[in-house]
Design a protein around this motif. Sequence first.
Motif, PDB file in Angstrom:
ATOM      1  N   GLY A   1       0.819  -1.209   0.000  1.00 41.43           N
ATOM      2  CA  GLY A   1       0.000   0.000   0.000  1.00 41.43           C
ATOM      3  C   GLY A   1       0.849   1.253   0.000  1.00 41.43           C
ATOM      4  N   THR A   2       0.590   2.143   0.945  1.00 39.18           N
ATOM      5  CA  THR A   2       1.337   3.404   1.017  1.00 39.18           C
ATOM      6  C   THR A   2       2.555   3.309   1.932  1.00 39.18           C
ATOM      7  OG1 THR A   2       0.018   4.213   2.878  1.00 39.18           O
ATOM      8  CG2 THR A   2      -0.787   4.753   0.667  1.00 39.18           C
ATOM      9  N   ILE A   3       2.808   2.124   2.475  1.00 41.59           N
ATOM     10  CA  ILE A   3       3.881   1.983   3.465  1.00 41.59           C
ATOM     11  C   ILE A   3       5.255   2.046   2.793  1.00 41.59           C
ATOM     12  CG2 ILE A   3       4.906   0.522   5.238  1.00 41.59           C
ATOM     13  CD1 ILE A   3       2.109  -0.614   5.752  1.00 41.59           C
ATOM     14  N   HIS A   4       6.102   2.877   3.370  1.00 40.98           N
ATOM     15  CA  HIS A   4       7.511   3.008   3.003  1.00 40.98           C
ATOM     16  C   HIS A   4       8.329   2.689   4.243  1.00 40.98           C
ATOM     17  CE1 HIS A   4       5.550   5.429  -0.046  1.00 40.98           C
ATOM     18  NE2 HIS A   4       6.697   5.697  -0.649  1.00 40.98           N
ATOM     19  N   VAL A   5       9.625   2.503   4.064  1.00 37.76           N
ATOM     20  CA  VAL A   5      10.512   2.357   5.216  1.00 37.76           C
ATOM     21  C   VAL A   5      11.426   3.570   5.237  1.00 37.76           C
ATOM     22  CG1 VAL A   5      12.345   1.006   6.306  1.00 37.76           C
ATOM     23  CG2 VAL A   5      10.395  -0.157   5.242  1.00 37.76           C
ATOM     24  N   LEU A   6      11.370   4.307   6.335  1.00 39.40           N
ATOM     25  CA  LEU A   6      12.221   5.472   6.537  1.00 39.40           C
ATOM     26  C   LEU A   6      13.373   5.047   7.437  1.00 39.40           C
ATOM     27  CD1 LEU A   6      12.762   8.537   6.281  1.00 39.40           C
ATOM     28  CD2 LEU A   6      11.355   8.824   8.338  1.00 39.40           C
ATOM     29  N   THR A   7      14.590   5.231   6.944  1.00 37.13           N
ATOM     30  CA  THR A   7      15.770   4.893   7.729  1.00 37.13           C
ATOM     31  C   THR A   7      16.523   6.173   8.042  1.00 37.13           C
ATOM     32  OG1 THR A   7      15.916   2.747   6.638  1.00 37.13           O
ATOM     33  CG2 THR A   7      17.888   3.517   7.804  1.00 37.13           C
TER      34      THR A   7
ATOM     35  N   ARG B   1      18.491   3.352  11.559  1.00 35.73           N
ATOM     36  CA  ARG B   1      17.303   2.918  12.293  1.00 35.73           C
ATOM     37  C   ARG B   1      16.088   2.982  11.359  1.00 35.73           C
ATOM     38  NH1 ARG B   1      19.628   0.395  16.331  1.00 35.73           N
ATOM     39  NH2 ARG B   1      20.955   1.756  17.577  1.00 35.73           N
ATOM     40  N   PRO B   2      15.621   1.822  10.873  1.00 31.76           N
ATOM     41  CA  PRO B   2      14.474   1.819   9.950  1.00 31.76           C
ATOM     42  C   PRO B   2      13.143   1.753  10.683  1.00 31.76           C
ATOM     43  CG  PRO B   2      15.422  -0.372  10.086  1.00 31.76           C
ATOM     44  CD  PRO B   2      16.253   0.522  10.981  1.00 31.76           C
ATOM     45  N   THR B   3      12.147   2.412  10.128  1.00 37.41           N
ATOM     46  CA  THR B   3      10.791   2.323  10.657  1.00 37.41           C
ATOM     47  C   THR B   3       9.793   2.497   9.515  1.00 37.41           C
ATOM     48  OG1 THR B   3       9.305   3.061  12.414  1.00 37.41           O
ATOM     49  CG2 THR B   3      10.458   4.767  11.222  1.00 37.41           C
TER      50      THR B   3
ATOM     51  N   TRP C   1      11.887   6.987  16.512  1.00 37.59           N
ATOM     52  CA  TRP C   1      12.101   7.391  15.121  1.00 37.59           C
ATOM     53  C   TRP C   1      11.901   8.891  14.948  1.00 37.59           C
ATOM     54  CZ3 TRP C   1       9.314   9.841  11.427  1.00 37.59           C
ATOM     55  CH2 TRP C   1       7.919   9.856  11.517  1.00 37.59           C
ATOM     56  N   ALA C   2      10.939   9.476  15.642  1.00 36.09           N
ATOM     57  CA  ALA C   2      10.701  10.920  15.524  1.00 36.09           C
ATOM     58  C   ALA C   2      11.872  11.699  16.135  1.00 36.09           C
ATOM     59  CB  ALA C   2       9.391  11.302  16.206  1.00 36.09           C
ATOM     60  N   ARG C   3      12.372  11.251  17.265  1.00 37.51           N
ATOM     61  CA  ARG C   3      13.518  11.926  17.884  1.00 37.51           C
ATOM     62  C   ARG C   3      14.765  11.796  17.007  1.00 37.51           C
ATOM     63  NH1 ARG C   3      13.422   9.521  23.717  1.00 37.51           N
ATOM     64  NH2 ARG C   3      15.275  10.814  23.948  1.00 37.51           N
ATOM     65  N   ASN C   4      14.953  10.623  16.391  1.00 39.21           N
ATOM     66  CA  ASN C   4      16.077  10.448  15.477  1.00 39.21           C
ATOM     67  C   ASN C   4      15.936  11.335  14.246  1.00 39.21           C
ATOM     68  OD1 ASN C   4      17.306   8.545  17.130  1.00 39.21           O
ATOM     69  ND2 ASN C   4      16.401   6.796  16.067  1.00 39.21           N
ATOM     70  N   ALA C   5      14.717  11.434  13.709  1.00 36.07           N
ATOM     71  CA  ALA C   5      14.478  12.280  12.535  1.00 36.07           C
ATOM     72  C   ALA C   5      14.778  13.742  12.854  1.00 36.07           C
ATOM     73  CB  ALA C   5      13.037  12.122  12.054  1.00 36.07           C
ATOM     74  N   ARG C   6      14.358  14.195  14.024  1.00 40.69           N
ATOM     75  CA  ARG C   6      14.647  15.570  14.442  1.00 40.69           C
ATOM     76  C   ARG C   6      16.150  15.807  14.514  1.00 40.69           C
ATOM     77  NH1 ARG C   6      10.866  14.496  18.457  1.00 40.69           N
ATOM     78  NH2 ARG C   6       8.885  15.322  17.753  1.00 40.69           N
TER      79      ARG C   6
ATOM     80  N   GLU D   1      16.725   7.989   4.514  1.00 34.85           N
ATOM     81  CA  GLU D   1      16.468   7.314   3.249  1.00 34.85           C
ATOM     82  C   GLU D   1      15.048   6.771   3.297  1.00 34.85           C
ATOM     83  OE1 GLU D   1      19.063   4.248   0.871  1.00 34.85           O
ATOM     84  OE2 GLU D   1      17.774   3.172   2.306  1.00 34.85           O
ATOM     85  N   LEU D   2      14.283   7.058   2.253  1.00 35.75           N
ATOM     86  CA  LEU D   2      12.908   6.587   2.147  1.00 35.75           C
ATOM     87  C   LEU D   2      12.895   5.484   1.096  1.00 35.75           C
ATOM     88  CD1 LEU D   2      10.052   7.221   3.257  1.00 35.75           C
ATOM     89  CD2 LEU D   2       9.738   8.671   1.242  1.00 35.75           C
TER      90      LEU D   2
END
Length: 148
Positions: free
Chosen positions: A28-34, A44-46, A68-73, A79-80
């Motif tokens: 579907g719309t799911i991606h993996v953000l690392t 760290r993938p999610t 994951w949000a803290r890592n993204a910040r 990488e998507l």
Amino acid sequence: MATTALPSWLPAANRLVRLVQRAGLRLGTIHVLTVPGRVSGAPRPTPVSPLTVDGRRYVVAALPQSDWARNARAAGRGELARGRRREEVTLTEVTDPELRRTVVRAFPTEVPHGVPFFVRLGLVKSGDPDEFAGIADRVAVFELRSAG
């Protein structure tokens, strides 16, 4: 009352999604953000489901203090991946309250399979866009831009 803890089944589900993605299959719309870990720097993938609003891409973190949000910040980049397609991206947290409401309001329409997760966390009771708009100040919203 909303929970701040992840459901116990989530780590196993995330591992399954990452495995399916590595095999080159799309879900579907799911991606993996690392993104790099904020302490270790290790990848760290999610799983995430990007949505597009007014031509721009966003991801919503139901739990703004999740790893994951803290890592993204901290990293501001990642990488998507979707299937075998990979894209380097920058991540910028959306702080404008009106834009956050607009993006979160669009979530149940753009990512309907993500609504049950928000319901299980107790953030919303249904997929009503107005109800989602009402939680915009309780979630994290990141804009994704191609880094390439």
